[in-house]
Design an enzyme around this catalytic site. Structure first.
Site, PDB file in Angstrom:
ATOM      1  N   LYS A 208       1.046  -1.015  -0.015  1.00  0.00           N
ATOM      2  CA  LYS A 208      -0.043   0.141  -0.217  1.00  0.00           C
ATOM      3  C   LYS A 208       0.876   1.278  -0.037  1.00  0.00           C
ATOM      4  O   LYS A 208       0.635   2.207  -0.989  1.00  0.00           O
ATOM      5  CB  LYS A 208      -0.849  -0.016   1.096  1.00  0.00           C
ATOM      6  N   GLU A 214      10.521  -4.734   4.830  1.00  0.00           N
ATOM      7  CA  GLU A 214      10.675  -6.133   4.354  1.00  0.00           C
ATOM      8  C   GLU A 214      10.110  -6.403   2.782  1.00  0.00           C
ATOM      9  O   GLU A 214      10.798  -7.170   2.037  1.00  0.00           O
ATOM     10  CB  GLU A 214       9.598  -7.021   5.190  1.00  0.00           C
ATOM     11  N   GLY A 268      -4.908  -1.890   5.432  1.00  0.00           N
ATOM     12  CA  GLY A 268      -4.231  -3.198   4.866  1.00  0.00           C
ATOM     13  C   GLY A 268      -4.968  -4.635   4.966  1.00  0.00           C
ATOM     14  O   GLY A 268      -5.195  -5.305   4.168  1.00  0.00           O
ATOM     15  N   ARG A 269      -5.436  -4.774   6.354  1.00  0.00           N
ATOM     16  CA  ARG A 269      -5.963  -5.879   6.681  1.00  0.00           C
ATOM     17  C   ARG A 269      -7.225  -6.258   6.147  1.00  0.00           C
ATOM     18  O   ARG A 269      -8.176  -7.263   6.527  1.00  0.00           O
ATOM     19  CB  ARG A 269      -5.958  -6.229   8.173  1.00  0.00           C
ATOM     20  N   GLU A 354      -5.007  -7.116  15.272  1.00  0.00           N
ATOM     21  CA  GLU A 354      -4.624  -5.775  14.608  1.00  0.00           C
ATOM     22  C   GLU A 354      -5.477  -4.862  14.744  1.00  0.00           C
ATOM     23  O   GLU A 354      -5.364  -3.512  14.959  1.00  0.00           O
ATOM     24  CB  GLU A 354      -3.776  -5.526  13.457  1.00  0.00           C
ATOM     25  N   HIS A 385      -5.676 -33.902  17.288  1.00  0.00           N
ATOM     26  CA  HIS A 385      -4.764 -34.582  17.969  1.00  0.00           C
ATOM     27  C   HIS A 385      -3.433 -33.990  18.387  1.00  0.00           C
ATOM     28  O   HIS A 385      -2.646 -34.456  18.483  1.00  0.00           O
ATOM     29  CB  HIS A 385      -4.151 -35.462  16.638  1.00  0.00           C
ATOM     30  N   LYS A 505       9.434  -1.471  14.801  1.00  0.00           N
ATOM     31  CA  LYS A 505      10.084  -1.204  13.542  1.00  0.00           C
ATOM     32  C   LYS A 505      11.179  -0.039  13.501  1.00  0.00           C
ATOM     33  O   LYS A 505      12.102  -0.358  13.014  1.00  0.00           O
ATOM     34  CB  LYS A 505       9.032  -0.404  12.640  1.00  0.00           C
TER      35      LYS A 505
HETATM   36  C1  G6Q Z   1      -2.645  -3.915   7.953  1.00  0.00           C
HETATM   37  C2  G6Q Z   1      -1.258  -3.180   8.462  1.00  0.00           C
HETATM   38  C3  G6Q Z   1      -0.039  -3.986   7.792  1.00  0.00           C
HETATM   39  C4  G6Q Z   1       0.356  -3.637   6.521  1.00  0.00           C
HETATM   40  C5  G6Q Z   1       1.618  -4.047   6.258  1.00  0.00           C
HETATM   41  C6  G6Q Z   1       2.201  -3.881   4.760  1.00  0.00           C
HETATM   42  O1  G6Q Z   1      -3.696  -3.483   8.326  1.00  0.00           O
HETATM   43  O2  G6Q Z   1      -1.429  -1.935   8.061  1.00  0.00           O
HETATM   44  O3  G6Q Z   1      -0.017  -5.401   8.008  1.00  0.00           O
HETATM   45  O4  G6Q Z   1      -0.806  -4.342   5.654  1.00  0.00           O
HETATM   46  O5  G6Q Z   1       2.466  -3.333   7.179  1.00  0.00           O
HETATM   47  O6  G6Q Z   1       2.137  -2.670   4.509  1.00  0.00           O
HETATM   48  P1  G6Q Z   1       1.915  -2.133   3.057  1.00  0.00           P
HETATM   49  O7  G6Q Z   1       1.126  -2.633   2.038  1.00  0.00           O
HETATM   50  O8  G6Q Z   1       2.222  -0.505   3.012  1.00  0.00           O
HETATM   51  O9  G6Q Z   1       3.495  -2.668   2.553  1.00  0.00           O
END
Ligand code: G6Q
Length: 543
Positions: A208, A214, A268-269, A354, A385, A505
């Protein structure tokens, strides 16, 4: 929208008093007192049959929870979300994932823009691209068709795509191989590409913000991997981006004509049905993707229109609050009895925790009650199990969501009935247990009766549907999204920010240069962090 603080709402007090009665109930009695209970405490929507009868509730409990929803203005806040109000208060943004699945002929104007029109423009571009790749017309740099798709993203830009790919694998184009790289641990990238031919590989960089460390680290390695065999000019045909940040996409070297956008009003989620779902669309095709969106939308409509007592997300959210805040159960286990849903618990972990793992209300006041429970789970019957022992006889009570289907996508002998009989049996065993008298009557040796007694009275929900289809998956995810919303509204928190992930972070960015064994810079952390870094440097140097 002002509401009284949760503990001052009359229904909260009434539920606290009501809980004193509930603590002496047993599901065995609640069921024997009402032979129709197993039908009465159910509801159905969007193809999902929801049995919540095995919760520790009575009609009075449900009336009080209904009252709590009213006093918490859940319906007003839901309507505000659907109207595009800025519900994400700490980031001053609308929360509009529901617009991602609104039909093309509808419209929703937010801050002067028809967001539904924007959504469908992107969906159409995604569809064209997906068809080109799927039918082999999108050629790589050496004119080879694409056979491998690697999604690089993390968190919300990974968990939804992986979960959806696995969930809908049955509908996927088997000639295409899909890989998902998220972890900054190089092993993730290296193992994912080791058997792939760069000439046939397409990378989707999903981010996003396009600034996530990462993802950019993995994307850079992917680029080097590709360029090492095909040269710099190959990037254009082998990299596409999904992002809200065109500038950073261009700076990375991806042509923005190969970028699929979305908007800051998609968290994001909550983004698996936006362009972040490009890998899903490539796997299952545009038609199935649209079907999934219809399933989401059907649950959205149900959430907006059904009365609380028939409304699946409302019921699920209210019961989660009852189990967490009043009965004091700190976790929820989600057990999908469908192998295709094996990544659903991981996906829900992020969606729920989250969103609702927060310690202050929207106006910054410390909460004085429990918020988001810990969500976890495993597909059935594997969990049976391993940790089900604790579910049945442990000292911590864990409410369970069981998810099962009437039809298997892979019918084979007796497998499916065996699988599903376990759903019904586990829910039954959790609720009713087995008494010492029953064990003795069955001839169990007195010496082991105590060890074999199962108290029962352990709550569960059962979600039952006909078959796992793209449409059903959409409805199921929307159900959990809105249940999270209901819980967050009751608790008065902002379910759409995630400030708690920032500090770690920042600290990692400071620590990274200190890990160089040649670094002579004096460490200025706490004594534990200093010693760990020194030990790391030592091991690295002498390894
Ligand atoms: C979700 C969070 C988080 C995000 C990641 C990746 O709700 O905001 O999990 O999706 O940190 O972020 P980017 O899509 O910006 O790389």
């Amino acid at each position: 929208m002002t509401t009284q603080p949760l503990p001052q709402r009359p229904a909260w007090d009434a539920l606290t008093a009501h809980y004193r009665d509930a603590s002496s109930w047993h599901l065995r009695e609640l069921f024997s007192d009402d032979p129709n209970r197993g039908r009465r405490f159910t509801s159905e929507a969007a193809g999902l049959y929801f049995d919540y009868s095995k919760n520790l509730i009575t009609d009075d409990t449900m009336s009080l929870l209904d009252q709590l929803a009213l006093e918490s203005k859940v319906e007003e806040r839901r309507d505000a979300m659907f109207a595009g109000k800025h519900l994400n208060v700490t980031e001053d943004r609308p929360v509009l994932h529901v617009a991602l699945r609104m039909p093309k002929n509808s419209s929703l104007v937010v801050d002067g823009v028809d967001v539904v029109a924007q959504v469908h423009q992107v969906l159409e571009r995604m569809s064209v691209f997906a068809e080109l790749v799927r039918c082999g017309q999108w050629r790589g740099h050496t004119d080879q068709p694409i056979k491998n798709v690697v999604n690089i993203g993390i968190g919300g830009s990974d968990l939804g795509p992986v979960m959806a790919f696995e969930a809908l694998r049955h509908f996927s184009q088997r000639e295409l191989t899909f890989r998902f790289v998220s972890n900054v641990d190089a092993t993730d990238f290296v193992e994912s590409v080791r058997d792939l031919n760069p000439e046939e590989t397409l990378f989707i960089i999903s981010s996003k913000t396009f600034s996530t460390l990462e993802t950019l680290t993995n994307a850079t390695s992917a680029r080097q991997w590709l360029v090492a065999s095909l040269g710099e000019a190959a990037v254009a045909k082998h990299f596409v981006a999904v992002s809200t940040n065109a500038e950073k996409v261009a700076a990375f070297g991806i042509d923005v004509t190969n970028m699929f956008g979305f908007w800051d009003w998609v968290g994001g989620r909550y983004s698996m049905d936006s362009a972040i779902g490009l890998s899903t669309m490539l796997a299952v095709g545009p038609e199935n993707f649209y079907e999934m969106l219809e399933g989401f939308h059907e649950m959205d409509r149900h959430f907006c229109t059904a009365p609380v007592r028939q409304n699946l997300p409302m019921l699920m959210g209210l019961l989660a609050c009852w189990n967490n805040n009043f009965l004091g159960y700190p976790t929820v286990a989600v057990m999908p009895y469908d192998q295709y849903l094996h990544r659903l618990p991981a996906y829900l972990q992020q969606l729920t925790m989250e969103s609702n793992g927060k310690h202050v209300t929207e106006d910054g006041q410390r909460v004085t009650y429990l918020t988001g429970p810990v969500y976890w789970g495993e597909p059935g019957t594997n969990g049976q199990h391993s940790f089900y022992q604790l579910l049945h006889q442990g000292t911590t009570v864990v409410p369970v969501d069981f998810i099962g289907f009437a039809r298997s996508l892979n019918p084979l002998g007796a497998h499916h009935d065996i699988l599903m009989s376990n759903v019904f049996a586990q829910a039954q065993a959790l609720a009713f247990g087995r008494t010492a008298e029953e064990l003795r009557a069955a001839g169990v040796d007195e010496g082991v009766v105590a060890a074999r007694v199962m108290d029962g009275n352990r709550p569960s929900n059962v979600l039952l549907a006909k078959v796992l289809s793209p449409r059903l998956l959409g409805s199921l995810i929307a159900l959990y999204e809105h249940s999270v919303f209901v819980q967050g509204t009751l608790w008065g928190i902002d379910s759409f920010d995630q400030w708690g992930v920032e500090l770690g972070k920042q600290l990692a960015v400071e620590i990274t240069p200190e890990l160089d064994p040649k670094s002579t810079e004096k460490l200025a952390h706490d004594s534990s962090t200093n010693a760990l870094i020194e030990q790391y440097r030592f091991l690295k140097k002498n390894g």
